[in-house]
Design an enzyme around this catalytic site. Structure first.
Site, PDB file in Angstrom:
ATOM      1  N   HIS A 198      49.905  21.353  32.887  1.00 54.93           N
ATOM      2  CA  HIS A 198      50.414  20.369  31.928  1.00 54.93           C
ATOM      3  C   HIS A 198      50.942  21.019  30.662  1.00 54.93           C
ATOM      4  O   HIS A 198      51.822  20.487  30.002  1.00 54.93           O
ATOM      5  CB  HIS A 198      49.357  19.301  31.653  1.00 54.93           C
ATOM      6  CG  HIS A 198      49.259  18.350  32.793  1.00 54.93           C
ATOM      7  ND1 HIS A 198      48.367  18.524  33.825  1.00 54.93           N
ATOM      8  CD2 HIS A 198      50.007  17.276  33.118  1.00 54.93           C
ATOM      9  CE1 HIS A 198      48.549  17.573  34.717  1.00 54.93           C
ATOM     10  NE2 HIS A 198      49.532  16.799  34.310  1.00 54.93           N
ATOM     11  N   GLU A 250      49.603  11.308  45.359  1.00 53.77           N
ATOM     12  CA  GLU A 250      49.441  12.688  44.899  1.00 53.77           C
ATOM     13  C   GLU A 250      48.192  13.347  45.467  1.00 53.77           C
ATOM     14  O   GLU A 250      47.868  14.478  45.121  1.00 53.77           O
ATOM     15  CB  GLU A 250      49.477  12.777  43.370  1.00 53.77           C
ATOM     16  CG  GLU A 250      48.593  11.822  42.634  1.00 53.77           C
ATOM     17  CD  GLU A 250      48.764  11.928  41.104  1.00 53.77           C
ATOM     18  OE1 GLU A 250      49.436  12.840  40.623  1.00 53.77           O
ATOM     19  OE2 GLU A 250      48.182  11.073  40.422  1.00 53.77           O
ATOM     20  N   ASP A 282      50.469  17.414  41.894  1.00 53.52           N
ATOM     21  CA  ASP A 282      49.107  17.327  42.437  1.00 53.52           C
ATOM     22  C   ASP A 282      49.108  17.338  43.961  1.00 53.52           C
ATOM     23  O   ASP A 282      48.199  17.891  44.576  1.00 53.52           O
ATOM     24  CB  ASP A 282      48.407  16.073  41.912  1.00 53.52           C
ATOM     25  CG  ASP A 282      47.867  16.302  40.517  1.00 53.52           C
ATOM     26  OD1 ASP A 282      47.260  17.363  40.300  1.00 53.52           O
ATOM     27  OD2 ASP A 282      48.077  15.447  39.646  1.00 53.52           O
ATOM     28  N   CYS A 296      58.111  12.014  40.986  1.00 49.74           N
ATOM     29  CA  CYS A 296      58.047  12.219  39.533  1.00 49.74           C
ATOM     30  C   CYS A 296      57.372  13.533  39.169  1.00 49.74           C
ATOM     31  O   CYS A 296      57.154  13.818  38.005  1.00 49.74           O
ATOM     32  CB  CYS A 296      57.355  11.045  38.847  1.00 49.74           C
ATOM     33  SG  CYS A 296      55.639  10.842  39.338  1.00 49.74           S
TER      34      CYS A 296
HETATM   35  C1  PEP Z   1      52.175  14.969  39.585  1.00 44.69           C
HETATM   36  O1  PEP Z   1      51.017  15.240  39.886  1.00 44.69           O
HETATM   37  O2  PEP Z   1      53.157  15.391  40.226  1.00 44.69           O
HETATM   38  C2  PEP Z   1      52.459  14.120  38.411  1.00 44.69           C
HETATM   39  C3  PEP Z   1      53.672  13.702  38.149  1.00 44.69           C
HETATM   40  O3  PEP Z   1      51.428  13.841  37.586  1.00 44.69           O
HETATM   41  P1  PEP Z   1      50.837  14.913  36.549  1.00 44.69           P
HETATM   42  O4  PEP Z   1      51.759  16.110  36.544  1.00 44.69           O
HETATM   43  O5  PEP Z   1      50.760  14.258  35.233  1.00 44.69           O
HETATM   44  O6  PEP Z   1      49.501  15.228  37.134  1.00 44.69           O
HETATM   45 MG    MG Z   2      49.433  14.146  38.958  1.00 45.52          MG
END
Ligand code: PEP
Ligand code: MG
Length: 583
Positions: A205, A450, A474, A521
């Site tokens: 992140h 995910e 994920d 996403c």
């Molecule tokens: C993902 O896991 O791809 C996602 C978009 O959520 P995050 O990156 O916030 O875990």
């Molecule tokens: Mg995620």
């Protein structure tokens, strides 16, 4: 002599600037430039802080003397002497002054910059006694910072962190061992032209927030923060994941050229803003934005996004010293995002804290310090463990939906039981708002796919939700058993691993067969090397950081969905899909 450090490439572009080393414990120190006429004020603030600390120490010395305890506590007496000596040290004073006068750093920033310089010298000392004096210096600086916190700078109140004084034209790049996603967010409006961190994987992140800042960044560069010294010239190649320290004139010229080329390319891409994202054979593709804060809606619109596909609301919950946002505060934030998008739909994801997005200490719950936080109480599991807190958020989202099109997205679901509980709570939130006579709007309900378990039970999800959104960050982490935040295994993080592609393709096909919308996403959506494959697998909706939208659009304009569908099937069937990616 120049040398190079390698890490994980985070974002396009090249940054060239002087290094600002920031220790993890000093991330909350303010970093801003002061104007020429304010330089003396900053020097005076420092002098004032030093005098206060000197007085404090002298008072303790006096009281020790008065009690005759000097002999009883010889170490304490000696320590106080050392602290006084350090405070009066010429190298500290002149160094700090240099950062303020020459670079126009604010007093706190100048002090911590000089601390880094001297701390390195202590580290290199042979004598263990002298080496340990580094801790004393840190304590002294900490005390001065504390005093300065109490004396607000007359400049700080008027200077925004990005308010650059025109007299300071040296670009600066931030070098840190580690930056949490919340720290990173704090630097979003900052003076820095690039970032390097020692730790972190490509889809951690921290990297995601760095990418959203649209400046060159490299994470997972191992010992960069030790190898780079304060004020070194550094080149960051965010695309190659390379950091060059103390570059030669030839390298500087080469990267300077690359930097200008990047600017020309950006300029060229910006012309695509109003071009519809349609393939050569006329298929319309939806390009949505991922945002972390309501204010990011501006960048989303500027990049030509047709909506927000992922609003990561957890950033509202971080860096707040344990006080979580209440319903009103959340409602206002969601409403700002909705209004900011000027009628375009906003997909608000319920909070996804945990794993590499920890809340700060004060807000941790019992058991939050688990050995495997990515497998622990994160995302929807965290929300379902505290229904009252979750209801705050659900009510806030439903109320924001009265101001524009809102989709409500739920992260990390895996069990039918979790789906039922979540939907029941959404219903309860509506009833509570009804009972209070409060206005709220309709929402489309979506689930993130995910966790492999979810990707393998898509029909269950389709029975309960209006749309699905695939979180590939994920999904890859859990399918391949690789910690996305750990640079040591980042070479195994493979978006085109056959298992990942099977899960992705299966989810897309099932959604399309039932006429339900599905998007990706995760970071895959913004990776231009994967655009053709995702289109070939049938994806028609992508959500990514605004900075990536135009480059992906450029790829889409060159796609033929019919041809790509046939090619994607061969990639899907291949033992080594990566080998076919260049076809
Ligand atoms: C993902 O896991 O791809 C996602 C978009 O959520 P995050 O990156 O916030 O875990
Ligand atoms: Mg995620």
């Amino acid at each position: 002599m120049s040398f190079t450090v390698h890490g994980q490439a985070v974002s396009r572009g090249v940054a060239i600037g002087r290094a600002v080393i920031v220790a993890s414990s000093r991330i909350d120190v303010a970093h801003y430039f002061v104007k020429t006429e304010q330089v003396d004020v900053e020097i005076e603030r420092l002098r004032g802080a030093r005098d206060v600390v000197v007085e404090e120490i002298e008072r303790v010395q006096l009281s020790l003397n008065a009690q005759g305890s000097n002999d009883a506590h010889p170490e304490l007496a000696a320590l106080l002497d050392v602290h006084l000596m350090l405070l009066q040290d010429e190298q500290l004073a002149s160094g700090v002054k240099h950062w303020i006068v020459e670079r126009h750093y604010n007093a706190e920033w100048a002090l911590t910059s000089q601390l880094e310089v001297i701390a390195r010298q202590f580290d290199e000392m042979e004598d263990p006694y002298l080496r340990e004096r580094k801790a004393d210096l840190e304590q002294v600086v900490e005390r001065m910072l504390r005093v300065m916190r109490g004396m607000a700078s007359p400049v700080a109140a008027s200077a925004s962190p990005g308010a650059e004084d025109s007299s300071n034209e040296v670009p600066l790049v931030l070098i840190a061992h580690d930056l949490s996603p919340a720290d990173m967010l704090q630097f979003k409006q900052s003076v820095f032209a690039g970032f390097v961190t020692d730790v972190g994987g490509k889809t951690s992140h921290t990297a995601i927030v760095a990418r959203s800042m649209d400046i060159p960044a490299v994470v997972g560069a191992r010992s960069a923060s030790h190898l780079i010294a304060q004020d070194d010239w550094v080149i960051i190649d965010g695309e190659a994941g390379v950091v060059v320290i103390d570059p030669s004139p030839v390298l500087l010229a080469e990267y300077g050229f690359k930097q200008r080329q990047g600017e020309v390319e950006r300029e060229r891409l910006s012309r695509l803003k109003n071009t519809p994202a349609v393939t050569l054979d006329g298929q319309k593709i939806e390009l949505l934005a991922n945002i972390e804060q309501p204010e990011d809606a501006v960048a989303a619109l500027k990049a030509g996004a047709v909506g927000v596909g992922l609003f990561r609301t957890e950033f509202l919950f971080m860096g707040r010293n344990g006080k979580l946002p209440d319903e009103e505060e959340q409602y206002r934030a969601y409403r700002r995002a909705v209004e900011g998008m000027q009628g375009l739909p906003v997909t608000i994801r319920t909070v996804d804290v945990g794993a590499d997005k920890p809340l700060d200490r004060g807000a941790l719950r019992a058991g939050d310090d688990h050995l495997n936080p990515a497998l622990g109480l994160r995302a929807i599991r965290w929300s379902l463990a505290d229904p009252a807190m979750f209801l705050f958020q659900l009510r806030a989202i439903l109320r924001a939906a009265a101001h524009g099109a809102v989709n409500l997205l739920v992260p990390m679901l895996a069990h039918a039981r979790e789906i039922r509980q979540t939907l029941a709570l959404v219903q309860r939130a509506r009833e509570q708002l009804d009972a209070r006579g409060m206005v709220y709007g309709p929402v489309r309900l979506g689930a993130m796919i995910e966790v492999p378990a979810a990707a393998l039970t898509v029909p269950l999800f389709l029975r309960h939700f209006d749309f699905l959104s695939i979180g590939t960050n994920d999904l890859i982490q859990y399918t391949l058993a690789i910690d996305r935040a750990d640079e040591a295994v980042s070479h195994l993080y493979d978006p085109v691993h056959p298992a990942v592609l099977q899960l992705l393709a299966g989810t897309i096909v099932q959604c399309r067969a039932q006429g339900k919308s599905v998007s990706v996403c995760g970071e895959m959506a913004g990776d231009v090397t994967l655009t053709r494959l995702l289109i070939g697998l049938g994806l028609r909706s992508f959500s990514m950081h605004p900075s990536q939208i135009l480059a992906v659009k450029q790829q889409i304009l060159r796609c033929d969905t019919g041809k790509l569908a046939t090619w994607a099937q061969s990639v899907l069937a291949a033992e080594d899909p990566a080998a076919l990616m260049a076809d």
